[in-house]
Design a protein around this motif. Structure first.
Motif, PDB file in Angstrom:
ATOM      1  N   ARG A  19       0.844  -1.180   0.000  1.00 29.33           N
ATOM      2  CA  ARG A  19       0.000   0.000   0.000  1.00 29.33           C
ATOM      3  C   ARG A  19       0.880   1.230   0.000  1.00 29.33           C
ATOM      4  O   ARG A  19       1.644   1.455   0.942  1.00 29.33           O
ATOM      5  N   LEU A  20       0.767   2.007  -1.061  1.00 30.87           N
ATOM      6  CA  LEU A  20       1.504   3.251  -1.158  1.00 30.87           C
ATOM      7  C   LEU A  20       0.663   4.395  -0.617  1.00 30.87           C
ATOM      8  O   LEU A  20      -0.563   4.407  -0.783  1.00 30.87           O
ATOM      9  N   SER A  21       1.341   5.357  -0.002  1.00 32.76           N
ATOM     10  CA  SER A  21       0.684   6.562   0.490  1.00 32.76           C
ATOM     11  C   SER A  21       1.355   7.776  -0.114  1.00 32.76           C
ATOM     12  O   SER A  21       2.552   7.751  -0.410  1.00 32.76           O
ATOM     13  N   CYS A  22       0.587   8.833  -0.271  1.00 29.46           N
ATOM     14  CA  CYS A  22       1.100  10.099  -0.768  1.00 29.46           C
ATOM     15  C   CYS A  22       0.567  11.207   0.121  1.00 29.46           C
ATOM     16  O   CYS A  22      -0.629  11.514   0.080  1.00 29.46           O
ATOM     17  N   ALA A  23       1.444  11.788   0.922  1.00 27.16           N
ATOM     18  CA  ALA A  23       1.062  12.872   1.823  1.00 27.16           C
ATOM     19  C   ALA A  23       1.343  14.209   1.154  1.00 27.16           C
ATOM     20  O   ALA A  23       2.471  14.464   0.724  1.00 27.16           O
ATOM     21  N   ALA A  24       0.307  15.044   1.059  1.00 29.62           N
ATOM     22  CA  ALA A  24       0.416  16.329   0.364  1.00 29.62           C
ATOM     23  C   ALA A  24       0.427  17.487   1.346  1.00 29.62           C
ATOM     24  O   ALA A  24      -0.263  17.453   2.377  1.00 29.62           O
ATOM     25  N   SER A  25       1.196  18.510   1.026  1.00 32.33           N
ATOM     26  CA  SER A  25       1.209  19.746   1.808  1.00 32.33           C
ATOM     27  C   SER A  25       1.486  20.915   0.881  1.00 32.33           C
ATOM     28  O   SER A  25       2.013  20.730  -0.228  1.00 32.33           O
ATOM     29  N   GLY A  26       1.111  22.107   1.331  1.00 28.38           N
ATOM     30  CA  GLY A  26       1.360  23.299   0.547  1.00 28.38           C
ATOM     31  C   GLY A  26       0.358  23.550  -0.565  1.00 28.38           C
ATOM     32  O   GLY A  26       0.552  24.459  -1.380  1.00 28.38           O
ATOM     33  N   LEU A  27      -0.704  22.750  -0.605  1.00 28.07           N
ATOM     34  CA  LEU A  27      -1.770  22.959  -1.585  1.00 28.07           C
ATOM     35  C   LEU A  27      -3.102  22.588  -0.946  1.00 28.07           C
ATOM     36  O   LEU A  27      -3.125  21.889   0.071  1.00 28.07           O
ATOM     37  N   THR A  28      -4.193  23.079  -1.550  1.00 28.10           N
ATOM     38  CA  THR A  28      -5.521  22.703  -1.063  1.00 28.10           C
ATOM     39  C   THR A  28      -5.848  21.350  -1.665  1.00 28.10           C
ATOM     40  O   THR A  28      -6.280  21.245  -2.817  1.00 28.10           O
ATOM     41  N   PHE A  29      -5.629  20.331  -0.890  1.00 29.64           N
ATOM     42  CA  PHE A  29      -5.661  18.956  -1.393  1.00 29.64           C
ATOM     43  C   PHE A  29      -6.991  18.618  -2.057  1.00 29.64           C
ATOM     44  O   PHE A  29      -7.026  18.021  -3.135  1.00 29.64           O
TER      45      PHE A  29
END
Length: 124
Positions: A19-29
């Motif tokens: 299971r891959l995860s992608c954590a986002a920051s700095g944008l309105t997800f």
């Protein structure tokens, strides 16, 4: 600045799961469709899966359909790629990407932001 950080890659035997995860920051997800793309050694980067802003619609490459499932949690600013029944030909660096579009995109040129990638290796 926008950051997409992938995790969850590794070495697995054929038939296994990751299971891959992608954590986002700095944008309105929640305002971005998300995608997973991959690049195998000596090959061009290719589309794997995408998901709409709301998570209601997802699309898959034929090669992974019925084996991979993409999802997202807008409260956690994170998207996921559940990979089952892995095959050696799934070996690649997997990239998370974000698009300003409403629906997911299969063309990598439609993605504005990219992560650094996570290696997935499937042994036979």
């Amino acid at each position: 600045q926008v950051q997409l950080v992938e995790s969850g890659g590794g070495l697995v035997q054929a038939g296994g799961s990751l299971r891959l995860s992608c954590a986002a920051s700095g944008l309105t997800f929640r305002n971005h469709a998300m995608g997973w793309l991959r690049q195998a050694p000596g090959k061009e980067r290719e589309f794997v899966a995408s998901i709409s802003r709301s998570g209601a619609t997802s699309t898959y490459a034929d090669s992974v359909k019925d084996r991979f499932t993409m999802s997202r949690d807008n409260a956690k600013n994170t998207s996921y790629l559940q990979m089952n029944s892995l095959k050696p030909e799934d070996t690649a660096v997997y990239y998370c990407a974000a698009s300003n579009a409403v629906l997911g995109k299969s063309n990598m040129n439609d993605y504005e932001y990219w992560g650094q990638g996570t290696q997935v290796t499937v042994s036979s």
